[in-house]
Design a protein around this motif. Sequence first.
Motif, PDB file in Angstrom:
ATOM      1  N   TYR A   1       0.614  16.095   6.104  1.00 38.65           N
ATOM      2  CA  TYR A   1       0.208  16.407   7.472  1.00 38.65           C
ATOM      3  C   TYR A   1       1.447  16.434   8.378  1.00 38.65           C
ATOM      4  N   PRO A   2       1.376  17.200   9.465  1.00 38.78           N
ATOM      5  CA  PRO A   2       2.489  17.152  10.422  1.00 38.78           C
ATOM      6  C   PRO A   2       2.652  15.727  10.966  1.00 38.78           C
TER       7      PRO A   2
ATOM      8  N   ALA B   1       0.852  -1.196   0.000  1.00 42.26           N
ATOM      9  CA  ALA B   1       0.000   0.000   0.000  1.00 42.26           C
ATOM     10  C   ALA B   1       0.891   1.252   0.000  1.00 42.26           C
ATOM     11  N   PRO B   2       0.598   2.217  -0.867  1.00 39.37           N
ATOM     12  CA  PRO B   2       1.450   3.412  -0.981  1.00 39.37           C
ATOM     13  C   PRO B   2       1.190   4.417   0.142  1.00 39.37           C
ATOM     14  N   ILE B   3       1.597   4.051   1.360  1.00 38.09           N
ATOM     15  CA  ILE B   3       1.452   4.959   2.493  1.00 38.09           C
ATOM     16  C   ILE B   3       2.529   6.042   2.397  1.00 38.09           C
ATOM     17  N   SER B   4       2.110   7.315   2.520  1.00 37.37           N
ATOM     18  CA  SER B   4       3.034   8.447   2.392  1.00 37.37           C
ATOM     19  C   SER B   4       2.713   9.470   3.481  1.00 37.37           C
ATOM     20  N   PRO B   5       3.529  10.543   3.603  1.00 34.92           N
ATOM     21  CA  PRO B   5       3.234  11.573   4.623  1.00 34.92           C
ATOM     22  C   PRO B   5       1.913  12.284   4.403  1.00 34.92           C
ATOM     23  N   THR B   6       1.320  12.178   3.206  1.00 34.27           N
ATOM     24  CA  THR B   6       0.042  12.823   2.954  1.00 34.27           C
ATOM     25  C   THR B   6      -1.151  11.918   3.239  1.00 34.27           C
TER      26      THR B   6
ATOM     27  N   PRO C   1      -2.901  10.357  10.918  1.00 37.39           N
ATOM     28  CA  PRO C   1      -3.993  11.257  11.347  1.00 37.39           C
ATOM     29  C   PRO C   1      -5.343  10.685  10.942  1.00 37.39           C
ATOM     30  N   LEU C   2      -6.295  10.768  11.872  1.00 42.10           N
ATOM     31  CA  LEU C   2      -7.657  10.286  11.632  1.00 42.10           C
ATOM     32  C   LEU C   2      -8.591  11.483  11.579  1.00 42.10           C
ATOM     33  N   LYS C   3      -9.181  11.726  10.415  1.00 41.62           N
ATOM     34  CA  LYS C   3     -10.094  12.846  10.241  1.00 41.62           C
ATOM     35  C   LYS C   3     -11.496  12.435  10.679  1.00 41.62           C
ATOM     36  N   PRO C   4     -12.300  13.394  11.135  1.00 42.13           N
ATOM     37  CA  PRO C   4     -13.678  13.043  11.531  1.00 42.13           C
ATOM     38  C   PRO C   4     -14.463  12.539  10.331  1.00 42.13           C
TER      39      PRO C   4
END
Length: 323
Positions: free
Chosen positions: A118-119, A88-93, A132-135
Amino acid sequence: MENKSHALAAGIFVLVVAAMLAGLAIWLTRDDANYQSYELSTKDGVTGLQPQAAVRYKGVAVGKVTRIGFDPQVNGNVLIRIAVNDHAPISPTTFAVLGYQGVTGLAHVLLDDAEQPYPELPPGPSGLPRLPLKPSPFGKLAEQAPAILSQVEEATRRINQLLGDNNQQLLTQALSNIGQAAGSVSALTQRLDTTLTQRVDPALAALTPLAGDARQTLQALRKAGDSVTTLATDFSQTTRRLTAEGGAIDQITVGTQALARAADQFGASTLPRLNRAADDTSRAARQVSRTAGGVSDNPQLFIYGSGRIPPGPGEPGFAAGTQ
């Protein structure tokens, strides 16, 4: 003895079949892929999310939820641990959000990429990286639910106020006034029809001869316009002839210039001569005037000339014998 042997054989057969079924299930559910674990921390509820729930990256299944608990670092936060395929192409974004399946209420984890990174989140006590988990949309809807309910309540109150007894009476009166106005409009329409039939139609019938006269007038004006156009053309041609080289205007200009030169010559030569002749004439006239005056004073000039006349008898200075 024979019954015990049959029972033993049946038991052994059942055990073998159960072992074969367990091996078949393990073989069918085997997963040889390598997974990377990540953690998600959120303060929102995770209703409908269960362990072994699917993890999808842009709709493609790439892993599963391995654990759901509480975050030891943040009081009240829910900690979700997921296992994601190495491919899976997991990246900082990359960020995560909870998705829900139709009306069943079952939730799963959706992974997607943002436009800006994302920071980076610090890892938890387990040392696993965090995403990060967005609502989720349902979480946002749950947050906005009290405000929506208050707005609905306010709208209901205003509708009830609008549909109150006083407003209903006013609405009834307004409808009655509209009906009366419609009747007045109908009567006015009938009067207009009568006026059109009795007055306007005869006037329109009388307009036909007037239109014929207007047409004849327009034709006459058109002919007059043609005449004016012809006159303008002739005037333009005459103007071109007058202003052409060697035309009447040029000849008048040449004549004026010749007359100016003659006037200059007259003022330069002839006029001085006339002035001198006038002076000579004036001197001659003065001499004639003096001569006439002398003759008038002494008529004897014609006899004795212009010399001195000796005094006569009785005149002062007369001496006898001097004559």
